[in-house]
Design a protein around this motif. Structure first.
Motif, short mmCIF file in Angstrom:
data_model
loop_
_atom_site.label_atom_id
_atom_site.label_comp_id
_atom_site.label_asym_id
_atom_site.label_seq_id
_atom_site.Cartn_x
_atom_site.Cartn_y
_atom_site.Cartn_z
N LEU A 51 0.83 -1.21 0.00
CA LEU A 51 0.00 0.00 0.00
C LEU A 51 0.86 1.25 0.00
O LEU A 51 0.50 2.26 -0.58
N ALA A 52 2.01 1.21 0.63
CA ALA A 52 2.85 2.40 0.74
C ALA A 52 3.49 2.78 -0.58
O ALA A 52 3.62 3.94 -0.90
N VAL A 53 3.90 1.82 -1.37
CA VAL A 53 4.62 2.13 -2.61
C VAL A 53 3.77 2.93 -3.58
O VAL A 53 4.19 3.98 -4.05
N PRO A 54 2.52 2.51 -3.92
CA PRO A 54 1.75 3.32 -4.85
C PRO A 54 1.45 4.71 -4.30
O PRO A 54 1.35 5.65 -5.05
N GLY A 55 1.34 4.86 -3.00
CA GLY A 55 1.06 6.17 -2.42
C GLY A 55 2.15 7.17 -2.72
O GLY A 55 1.90 8.33 -2.98
N VAL A 56 3.39 6.72 -2.70
CA VAL A 56 4.51 7.61 -3.00
C VAL A 56 4.58 7.88 -4.49
O VAL A 56 4.68 9.00 -4.93
N ALA A 57 4.47 6.84 -5.28
CA ALA A 57 4.62 6.99 -6.73
C ALA A 57 3.40 7.65 -7.37
O ALA A 57 3.49 8.24 -8.41
N GLN A 58 2.25 7.55 -6.74
CA GLN A 58 1.02 8.06 -7.32
C GLN A 58 0.40 9.15 -6.44
O GLN A 58 -0.80 9.20 -6.29
N ALA A 59 1.21 9.98 -5.82
CA ALA A 59 0.70 11.01 -4.94
C ALA A 59 -0.30 11.90 -5.66
O ALA A 59 -0.24 12.09 -6.87
N SER A 60 -1.23 12.45 -4.92
CA SER A 60 -2.34 13.19 -5.52
C SER A 60 -1.98 14.61 -5.98
O SER A 60 -2.75 15.21 -6.70
N LEU A 61 -0.85 15.14 -5.56
CA LEU A 61 -0.44 16.49 -5.95
C LEU A 61 -1.51 17.52 -5.57
O LEU A 61 -1.93 18.33 -6.37
N ASP A 62 -1.92 17.46 -4.32
CA ASP A 62 -2.99 18.32 -3.81
C ASP A 62 -2.74 19.81 -4.05
O ASP A 62 -3.67 20.56 -4.30
N MET A 63 -1.49 20.25 -3.96
CA MET A 63 -1.21 21.68 -4.15
C MET A 63 -1.67 22.15 -5.51
O MET A 63 -2.25 23.23 -5.64
N LEU A 64 -1.48 21.34 -6.55
CA LEU A 64 -1.90 21.74 -7.88
C LEU A 64 -3.42 21.89 -7.97
O LEU A 64 -3.93 22.69 -8.74
N ASP A 65 -4.14 21.12 -7.17
CA ASP A 65 -5.60 21.20 -7.15
C ASP A 65 -6.10 22.51 -6.55
O ASP A 65 -7.25 22.88 -6.76
N THR A 66 -5.25 23.21 -5.81
CA THR A 66 -5.67 24.47 -5.17
C THR A 66 -5.47 25.69 -6.06
O THR A 66 -5.91 26.79 -5.70
N LEU A 67 -4.82 25.52 -7.21
CA LEU A 67 -4.55 26.66 -8.09
C LEU A 67 -5.83 27.08 -8.80
O LEU A 67 -6.69 26.26 -9.12
N ASP A 68 -5.94 28.38 -9.06
CA ASP A 68 -7.10 28.91 -9.78
C ASP A 68 -7.14 28.36 -11.19
O ASP A 68 -6.13 28.29 -11.88
N ARG A 69 -8.31 28.00 -11.63
CA ARG A 69 -8.49 27.50 -13.00
C ARG A 69 -8.64 28.69 -13.94
O ARG A 69 -9.01 29.78 -13.54
N GLY A 70 -8.35 28.46 -15.21
CA GLY A 70 -8.49 29.52 -16.20
C GLY A 70 -7.21 29.74 -16.96
O GLY A 70 -6.32 28.89 -16.99
N GLU A 71 -7.12 30.90 -17.60
CA GLU A 71 -5.95 31.22 -18.41
C GLU A 71 -4.81 31.71 -17.53
O GLU A 71 -5.01 32.54 -16.65
N TRP A 72 -3.63 31.18 -17.79
CA TRP A 72 -2.42 31.57 -17.08
C TRP A 72 -1.41 32.06 -18.10
O TRP A 72 -1.36 31.58 -19.23
N GLU A 73 -0.60 33.02 -17.68
CA GLU A 73 0.46 33.54 -18.52
C GLU A 73 1.80 33.11 -17.94
O GLU A 73 2.07 33.32 -16.76
N LEU A 74 2.62 32.48 -18.77
CA LEU A 74 3.96 32.03 -18.37
C LEU A 74 4.98 33.02 -18.90
O LEU A 74 5.02 33.30 -20.10
N ARG A 75 5.81 33.52 -18.01
CA ARG A 75 6.91 34.41 -18.40
C ARG A 75 8.21 33.72 -18.04
O ARG A 75 8.50 33.49 -16.86
N PHE A 76 9.00 33.38 -19.07
CA PHE A 76 10.26 32.69 -18.86
C PHE A 76 11.34 33.70 -18.50
O PHE A 76 11.43 34.77 -19.10
N ARG A 77 12.16 33.37 -17.54
CA ARG A 77 13.19 34.29 -17.03
C ARG A 77 14.27 34.59 -18.06
O ARG A 77 14.96 35.60 -17.94
N ASP A 78 14.42 33.75 -19.07
CA ASP A 78 15.46 33.98 -20.09
C ASP A 78 15.03 35.02 -21.12
O ASP A 78 15.73 35.27 -22.09
#
Length: 133
Positions: free
Chosen positions: A19-46
């Motif tokens: 049970l522990a192995v899939p939990g690590v390899a298949q983590a839910s990435l909860d932080m990404l679920d908290t981001l606002d949905r919609g259009e995002w603008e990416l600005r590359f530092r280079d």
């Protein structure tokens, strides 16, 4: 008797180890679920081009150099403010992406890897700018 005891302990522990192995390899990435949905603008530092992304799940940020490619992912870090994912795209390279959340509408992204046979490395800031078109 000691051998029997070791076997029983191993047998009892085996289901929990599985049970522990899939939990690590298949983590839910909860932080990404908290981001606002919609259009995002990416600005590359280079100083590269500004890129727009329609964010539906938050996972769109994970493979910026391998978009739309079905890759195997391994979650390295998964906290309330940071996510790091390493991924391999069979026959098309690999990458490692770190995303740091400053707010639900602002993240910092660092990525590196190989795409199209060439190495890449980038740092970018992404901001939510509105609704997707």
């Amino acid at each position: 008797m000691a051998r029997k005891r070791a076997f029983i302990l191993a047998a009892l522990g085996a289901p929990f180890a599985l049970l522990a192995v899939p939990g690590v390899a298949q983590a839910s990435l909860d932080m990404l679920d908290t981001l606002d949905r919609g259009e995002w603008e990416l600005r590359f530092r280079d100083g590269g081009n500004v890129r727009k992304i329609c964010l539906r799940t938050g996972r769109e940020f994970l493979q910026l150099r391998h978009p739309g490619t079905n890759c195997n992912r391994f979650v390295v870090e998964n906290s309330a403010s940071d996510v790091t994912v390493q991924y391999t795209c069979r026959g098309n390279g690999y990458g490692r992406t770190h995303i740091r959340k400053e707010s639900t509408g602002l993240v910092q992204i660092d990525g590196q890897g190989i795409a199209g046979g060439k190495p890449f490395q980038f740092t970018a800031e992404a901001r939510q700018t509105g609704r997707c078109n």
